[in-house]
Structure formats: structure tokens, C-alpha cells
Design an enzyme around this catalytic site. Structure first.
Site, short mmCIF file in Angstrom:
data_model
loop_
_atom_site.label_atom_id
_atom_site.label_comp_id
_atom_site.label_asym_id
_atom_site.label_seq_id
_atom_site.Cartn_x
_atom_site.Cartn_y
_atom_site.Cartn_z
N ASP A 193 -65.74 78.15 -8.57
CA ASP A 193 -65.25 76.93 -9.22
C ASP A 193 -64.38 77.26 -10.42
O ASP A 193 -63.36 76.59 -10.68
CB ASP A 193 -66.42 76.05 -9.65
CG ASP A 193 -67.16 75.45 -8.46
OD1 ASP A 193 -68.32 75.03 -8.64
OD2 ASP A 193 -66.57 75.40 -7.36
N GLU A 199 -71.06 80.10 24.36
CA GLU A 199 -71.10 79.56 23.01
C GLU A 199 -71.63 78.13 23.04
O GLU A 199 -71.45 77.42 24.05
CB GLU A 199 -69.72 79.62 22.33
CG GLU A 199 -68.61 79.01 23.11
CD GLU A 199 -67.25 79.40 22.54
OE1 GLU A 199 -66.38 79.77 23.34
OE2 GLU A 199 -67.06 79.31 21.33
N LYS A 256 -71.97 74.17 22.64
CA LYS A 256 -70.99 73.08 22.72
C LYS A 256 -71.26 72.14 21.54
O LYS A 256 -72.18 71.34 21.56
CB LYS A 256 -71.13 72.33 24.04
CG LYS A 256 -70.06 71.26 24.24
CD LYS A 256 -70.20 70.62 25.61
CE LYS A 256 -69.10 69.59 25.83
NZ LYS A 256 -69.16 68.49 24.86
N CYS A 306 -66.58 32.65 35.91
CA CYS A 306 -65.71 31.58 36.43
C CYS A 306 -66.43 30.56 37.29
O CYS A 306 -65.84 29.54 37.67
CB CYS A 306 -64.55 32.19 37.22
SG CYS A 306 -65.04 32.93 38.80
#
EC number: 6.5.1.2
Length: 785
Positions: free
Chosen positions: A36, A121, A123, A415
Site C-alpha cells: 500500500d 482443471e 470448471k 387465448c
């Protein structure tokens, strides 16, 4: 160079190195407080010397002024989705396809064959993005979108702290496109929701929603305040001969990759990895919904290639969905584009995998019956694939006394038209079998508001007629105001009608009128897809257009003729034929194409595909008739013996016995003794003659086309046409268009952004054309651009 400039460069280099060690290597070298201090020193120096501020400075991640909207980005290489596996059987089948596709011997699960090497790997459950680097500097970030077109989120991407604004080291290509997932860790998600609660802001249901919502903020300062992270999973330019090699090189250049990346030797290693990650899933610092396996060898990936919208060399093995108990409050019915009336479960809200679920799919009434579902039941809800909630089962011992049966409505809930029950029919080898299942459809057709809205939404979509400016809400207004009653009515809309709609003003109304007018010259494939034929997706529409090359032939084609097309089975063929036989559909198509009405003019119509025309034989036709007990071999024997279809139909028993065993000869004779069968066979043959694809027709065959036997490869972007259009034009000349370059490649068309394929072509000394030369080549063969 001034002392301030020197110090600024030193601080940037030091902060970049600390970022790399912290985010990529996970080996922080200084305390956060020291980081920082250095950061604030740099920030103060840049404030004193604003002329020295550059885009790749660590201080430039804080965000900038808000955008009014994201612009679209077309991916030069599509960001494809992956096929899914939900069980070991599917994984074994995937491995078998890969092994066979590479011409390797197939062994058993634990050895005995040639084991394929896979990268493994987790997901990540986040948002897929593309990062574009030019000369090592990040110049663009984009979302995946629909795989072809995404959104430019460059300003927001620059705020994700573990994405390098400038690549480390050296040796990277001048243009490098990296792909990966932006996600939010579980801890970051909890912190974000806690801070949102403190300020009375909106909380997020899960880390994925939080990541997606944060990345798509128009105000990048908001994005900068969110704890987003990036994990690289691929690159479009091969920088190694293996996938893992690609990722390891990217890591050296500053890209964060998965700490769980591993090489598996064979499918058993993959299954072991999946089980291991599954057991540790809850303890991982981020949410995952499965494991991705990729063939590690880049050469093998090229050999396997792609199908439709996914690679053949990769698969996502999904974890079992998470489940919860809740109460079924009611079952309502919705009406789809084809009129199918389907039940939807209304549930007592319950959280499943971090998402509040109050509705779930029930698919159809057969599913309701299979589950034994009653309103008031306690049910088990699963998020299938961790995405779509569905009712898995009923807990019968918890059924209340007042539970009610689920009843299909007699009239359409939208309808009021009659709801018709149609028994499902399965077609296989020429036989029609009535199944136990049924589909319920509203007979209102386009008079039904729900069907009309869905039909119009599909018709105007980007991959169909591509009418920009007609969103779902606008279409709802047009239907509700009774301004349109069919797709054809879109082309009669007036400026005065549009400007009165909510959300429209002078400019937007004129733009919509122009967009509708510009859609009047669609390709045949787009038009076929836009019609919304059941089971006909974008790829099938392209096959129909490319092979039959005219709407008239598509409309007239008999189901058996349609099955000559690649990947069109008898079920789909009957759907296509039935659609065009329907008088209502004929009226809509007629209005769309009528010069006095809509005046659409279809492009790319012409001669029947030479390859398709050359695909018929008498033996093949006899096989397509699916005579009981007669397979391809027996059908060819009949063709060899009798030469013509009429000869087969008229052959007597003794002649038939000379060609086939008694059982088969009897089956053929009985089949053609039925006048309907004989007449249908003759009708198919007559259509083959009418289309110019009869085995005796004088027709152009593929071998007679100028590029027959030649393999072409397209790479990079083209300005005058899409790569799909370029592919169609080459195929019309008899060429085969492949996805990878090899010594057998005849020619490579390379546009801007061409990468490894162009390099490979140069290495092999292959013929390479730029777009200008390619257009000249097409013109030489009278192919318009």
C-alpha cells in the site's frame, strides 16, 4: 529522464512484480502495508506529473467515467461451449470417441490401449471473457456473449487486479488473445454481500451472479470496488505443442492459471481427478460446477476438430446437482412457440445451491404422470447442471389429505382455444410406433398471443432475420396492440404505429423501419431457420439451404429425400415435410415472399448441391424404404439384379428368389404388393428425377467441380464476408474446408488476425491468399461476393 520519471518506472515495475507474485504465484513477498505504501507513493507522483500516467500503470485499475452502454465485439475465433458429461459412462464414451478419432487402439478402463493424455482443471462458475493483448499491452476485454459476438468490457476488465495490464517477460506474439473466467471467491462474495447490507444495497444470490453483475456495470468504479479475480484457461494462438504448455507459458507472462491444473494419462486418471476435486469441492476457495478435460496435445486437438458449436477434444464433467425439499403450491400451464402446452411447477420458495427457486420445469404431462405428482406434495428440487431447476421426485409419505390431481386445461390459458391431445409417434426403419406419450397443443396457432410472440421473437432473432431493435418487450407491445398477427405483418408496420409504442421516439422508430427493410434479402438458410420448423436448428437450416439450394425444393422434398442430407434423420425429415404441407404455414410463407405483400427476396438460391445430387443410388433408395428384413446389403442385391425400381416392383417370386433368400424375397414381394408402398416408392424416384439427383440423371458430380479433392483452410477475420459464407462459396466449388493446416492443405485464406495456422502454412510452404486475392479467385469462377 527526470528523477520523478525514473522513480515512477521503478515503482510500476516493483508493483507489477508484487502483483505477479501475489496473484499468480501465490507467494507474496512483502506485507500488504508495504504494498500500500508503494502504491500510494506512485499515485502521488503520478498526480504531480499527470503527463507521465500510462494505461498500464497499476493505479489505472480504479475505474473511469460511467458508460451509457457496452459496444458489441465480434470474436475472430468463436468462444465455443463445451459438451457436458454427468456420469462416468458419458466420460468413457467421450474417451472412446477421442481414441477412435485419433486412430489409436481402444483398450479397457485400466490399460491395454493407448492412453490419451488430458489436461484437467476445475470448471469455475463465473463469466467467460476474452483478453486481447497487442505488443504485450492489454487493449481489449470482451464477454463471451453468444460465442460469436460479445460486449466490450475493456474498462471494467482493467480493474480486475490479477489481470496483467502489460505482459511480463518477453517473447509473446504481437497479438495474443487469452481466454478465461472472471469469478468471485467465496470469501470475496461474503464480504461483498456484507458491505451491500451495510449500505442498504442489493445482495447477490451466489458468487457467479455477483461476478457477472459486477463485470457488466456501466460504471467501472463500481467494478473496481468488487473483489473480482481472473483465471486463464486457454489461448487462441498456440505457443506450445500442448495445452498445459500453453498455460505454463502464459503464467510466465503474468497470467493466473488454476492451482489445480494437472496432466492425466488416460481416462482412469481423469475419473480419479474428478472424484478428488469433488471431495474437496466445498473446501475450495471458489465455487465450481465440474471439471474440464481437454486432450493435451495441440496436434491431436487439430486432428479431432469441432462439431457444430463445441470441440471434439474437450468435455466438462459436471458435478451432481444440489437438491432441496419444498412444497408444490400449484401447477400452471404455459404455451410455447409450437403451441405445446406445458406444465410449470409453482413452488414454495427454497434456496438451492445459493439460488432462490420458486418455479421448476415439469417438461410435459408424461413427466407429471411419471412422478405421480399432485398439488400440495412435498417434492425434491434439483438444479440440473446447477442451472435449470427441476422436480426430481415426490415424497409420498408427506402427501396431505387435500392434495389435488394435476389437470391439463381443456382450453388454452392464453387465448381460450381448444387444447388438442396428439399421440406421439416414433419412426424407426420405416415403422410408425404409437408411444404411450402425448403432446398437448393449443390449436389457436398465430391467433394465440403466446405462440405469436414466441414465433416473432424467434423470427427476428440475430441468427434468423436479424432485425435489430425488436426486443421481446417491443414484440409484446406489437402483439398486445394487435399491430401484428403474423411474421408477415412486420413488413407492413408504419412509422406512425411504431412511434406510439413505449420506449420509441423519432430516431429509434426510423431505425426500426430501416432494420425491417434491410432484412428483406435474407440468405435461404436464415429464412428457413427463421420459420421455426420444429427440430430444425441453425445447422440443419444451413444443410437444407446448402444441399437443396432453393426454397421450392425444400418445400416439396419428401421425407425419404430429406434423409439423404447429412444429419437429417427420419423424425426430423417428417417434421420438415409436415411443416411445409401445412396450409397455414404455406399462407404465411406466401405472404412473406409475395412482391405485393412483404417482398422478401431470398439469396443464395441456385443449383442443387453437386455433392448432394451425386449421393443417390437405387440400392440406397430401396434401403430407405425400410422393407421388413431387408437391410443395405439385400437392397443392393436387388438393385444389381433388377437395375431399375420398376423392375424391382414388377419382379415375380421366382426372379426375386434368385436375388434374395426366401424370407427376404417374400418380405419384398409383400411390401410392393401393397399399392400404397409401390406408389410411394415411385413418387420418391420421380422427385429424385425432378430434382436432378436420380442415379441415371445427367448431372454435375463433385469430381467435375474445379476445387474437387482440394482442402482449404480459413483463418483470421474477413471484411467482405463471414468465414461461414466463405466456406459455403468454397464448398460450392467442390472444396473441403478444414479447421487445421496440414501438408495435405491445398490453400490457406488468411485475413487480419491470422495466427498459428498462417505460421504453419508458411512453414510448410503452402499457397496463401489474402482476402483480396481470395475475392479475385472467386470472381474467376463466377462466384459473387
Amino acid at each position: 529522464m527526470t528523477a520523478a520519471h525514473t522513480r515512477i518506472l521503478e515503482l510500476r515495475a516493483e508493483l507489477d512484480q508484487h502483483n505477479y507474485r501475489y496473484h499468480v504465484l501465490d507467494e507474496p513477498s512483502i506485507p500488504d502495508a508495504e504494498y500500500d505504501r508503494l502504491f500510494h507513493e506512485l499515485k502521488a507522483l503520478e498526480a504531480e506529473h499527470p503527463d507521465l500516467v500510462t494505461r498500464d500503470s497499476p493505479t489505472q485499475r480504479v475505474g473511469s467515467a460511467a458508460l451509457s452502454a457496452f459496444t458489441q465485439v465480434k470474436h475472430d475465433i468463436p468462444m465455443l461451449s463445451l459438451g457436458n458429461a454427468f456420469d462416468e459412462t458419458t466420460m468413457l464414451e467421450f474417451d472412446r470417441r477421442v481414441t477412435e478419432g485419433l486412430d489409436l487402439p481402444v483398450g479397457d478402463l485400466f490399460g491395454g490401449g493407448a492412453a490419451v493424455e488430458y489436461s484437467c482443471e476445475p470448471k469455475l462458475d463465473g463469466l467467460a471473457v476474452s483478453l486481447l493483448y497487442q505488443d504485450g499491452e492489454l487493449v481489449r476485454g470482451a464477454t463471451r456473449g453468444d460465442g460469436t459476438t460479445g460486449e466490450d468490457i475493456s474498462v471494467n476488465i482493467r480493474t480486475v487486479r490479477n489481470i496483467p495490464l502489460k505482459l511480463h517477460g518477453s517473447g509473446w506474439p504481437a497479438t495474443l488473445e487469452v481466454r478465461g473466467e472472471v469469478f468471485m471467491s467465496k470469501a470475496g462474495f461474503e464480504r461483498l454481500n456484507a458491505s451491500q447490507l451495510e449500505v442498504g444495497g442489493k445482495t447477490f444470490a451466489n458468487p457467479r451472479n455477483a461476478a457477472a453483475g459486477s463485470l457488466r456495470q456501466l460504471d467501472s468504479k463500481i467494478t473496481a470496488s468488487r473483489p473480482l479475480e481472473f483465471c486463464c484457461y486457454g489461448v487462441t494462438t498456440d505457443i506450445s505443442d500442448t495445452h498445459i504448455g500453453n498455460l505454463q507459458q502464459l503464467k510466465k507472462w503474468g497470467m493466473p492459471i488454476s492451482h489445480e491444473l494437472k496432466l492425466a494419462k488416460g481416462i482412469q486418471d481423469c475419473l480419479d481427478y474428478y472424484r478428488d476435486i469433488g471431495e474437496r469441492r466445498n473446501s475450495l476457495p471458489y465455487e465450481i460446477d465440474g471439471v474440464v478435460f481437454k486432450v493435451n496435445s495441440i496436434a491431436s486437438q487439430r486432428e479431432l476438430g469441432f462439431r457444430a458449436r463445441e470441440p471434439r477434444w474437450a468435455i466438462a464433467h459436471k458435478f451432481p446437482a444440489m437438491e432441496e425439499l419444498t412444497e408444490l403450491l400449484d401447477v400452471e400451464f404455459q404455451v410455447g412457440r409450437t403451441g405445446a402446452v406445458t406444465p410449470v411447477a409453482r413452488l414454495k420458495p427454497v434456496k438451492v445451491a445459493g439460488v432462490t427457486v420458486s418455479n421448476a420445469t415439469l417438461h410435459n404431462m408424461d413427466e407429471v404422470a411419471r412422478l405421480g405428482l399432485m398439488i400440495g406434495d412435498t417434492v425434491i428440487i434439483r438444479r440440473a447442471g446447477d442451472v435449470i431447476p427441476q422436480v426430481v421426485s415426490v415424497v409420498p409419505e408427506r402427501r396431505p389429505e387435500n392434495a389435488r390431481a394435476v389437470q391439463i386445461p381443456e382450453s388454452c390459458p392464453v387465448c381460450g382455444s381448444h387444447v388438442e391431445r396428439t399421440q406421439l409417434v416414433k419412426r424407426s426403419k420405416g415403422k410408425e410406433t404409437v408411444s404411450e406419450g402425448a403432446v398437448y397443443r393449443c390449436v389457436g396457432r398465430l391467433a394465440c398471443g403466446a405462440q405469436l410472440k414466441q414465433a416473432i421473437i424467434h423470427f427476428v432473432s440475430r441468427r434468423a432475420m436479424d432485425i435489430d431493435g425488436l426486443g421481446d418487450k417491443t414484440i409484446e407491445q406489437l402483439v398486445d396492440e394487435k399491430l401484428i398477427g403474423s411474421p408477415a405483418d412486420l413488413y407492413t408496420l408504419k412509422y406512425e404505429q411504431i412511434i406510439d409504442l413505449e420506449g420509441f421516439a423519432d430516431i429509434s422508430s426510423k431505425k426500426l423501419i430501416t432494420a425491417i427493410e434491410n432484412s428483406k434479402t435474407p440468405t435461404l438458410a436464415r429464412f428457413i431457420y427463421a420459420l421455426g420448423i420444429p427440430d430444425v436448428g441453425e445447422e440443419t437450416a444451413k444443410v437444407l439451404a446448402r444441399s437443396l439450394a432453393s426454397l421450392e425444393r425444400v418445400q416439396k422434398a419428401l421425407p425419404e429425400v430429406l434423409t439423404y442430407l447429412p444429419d437429417v434423420g427420419l423424425e426430423v425429415a417428417h417434421e420438415i415435410h409436415s411443416f411445409f404441407e401445412d396450409s397455414h404455414n404455406q399462407d404465411v410463407i406466401g405472404a412473406l415472399l409475395s412482391p405485393q405483400a412483404c417482398g422478401l427476396q431470398l439469396q443464395d438460391q441456385g443449383e442443387l448441391s453437386a455433392e448432394f445430387a451425386a449421393s443417390t443410388t437405387l440400392g440406397g433408395l430401396l434401403d430407405k424404404l425400410h422393407v421388413p428384413s431387408v437391410g443395405p446389403g439385400a437392397a443392393q442385391k436387388l438393385a444389381d439384379k433388377f437395375v431399375t425400381l420398376e423392375g424391382v416392383i414388377k419382379a415375380d417370386w421366382l426372379d426375386m428368389r434368385q436375388a434374395l433368400p426366401e424370407k427376404q424375397a417374400k418380405a419384398v414381394r409383400e411390401f410392393f404388393d401393397n399399392a400404397d408402398n409401390a406408389n410411394h416408392a415411385l413418387a420418391i424416384e420421380q422427385q429424385l428425377k425432378d430434382f436432378g439427383m436420380h442415379w441415371d440423371s445427367e448431372k454435375k458430380v463433385v469430381e467435375g467441380l474445379p476445387e474437387a479433392g482440394h482442402t482449404w483452410v480459413l483463418t483470421g477475420s474477413l471484411e467482405l464476408m463471414s468465414r461461414d459464407v466463405a466456406k459455403d462459396k468454397l464448398e460450392s466449388l467442390g472444396a473441403k474446408v478444414a479447421g487445421s493446416v496440414s501438408a495435405k492443405t491445398h490453400c490457406v485464406v488468411a485475413g487480419p488476425g491470422a495466427g498459428s495456422k498462417l505460421a504453419k502454412a508458411s512453414e510448410l510452404g503452402l499457397k496463401v491468399l489474402d482476402e483480396e486475392a481470395f475475392v479475385a479467385f472467386l470472381a474467376k469462377h463466377n462466384i459473387p461476393v
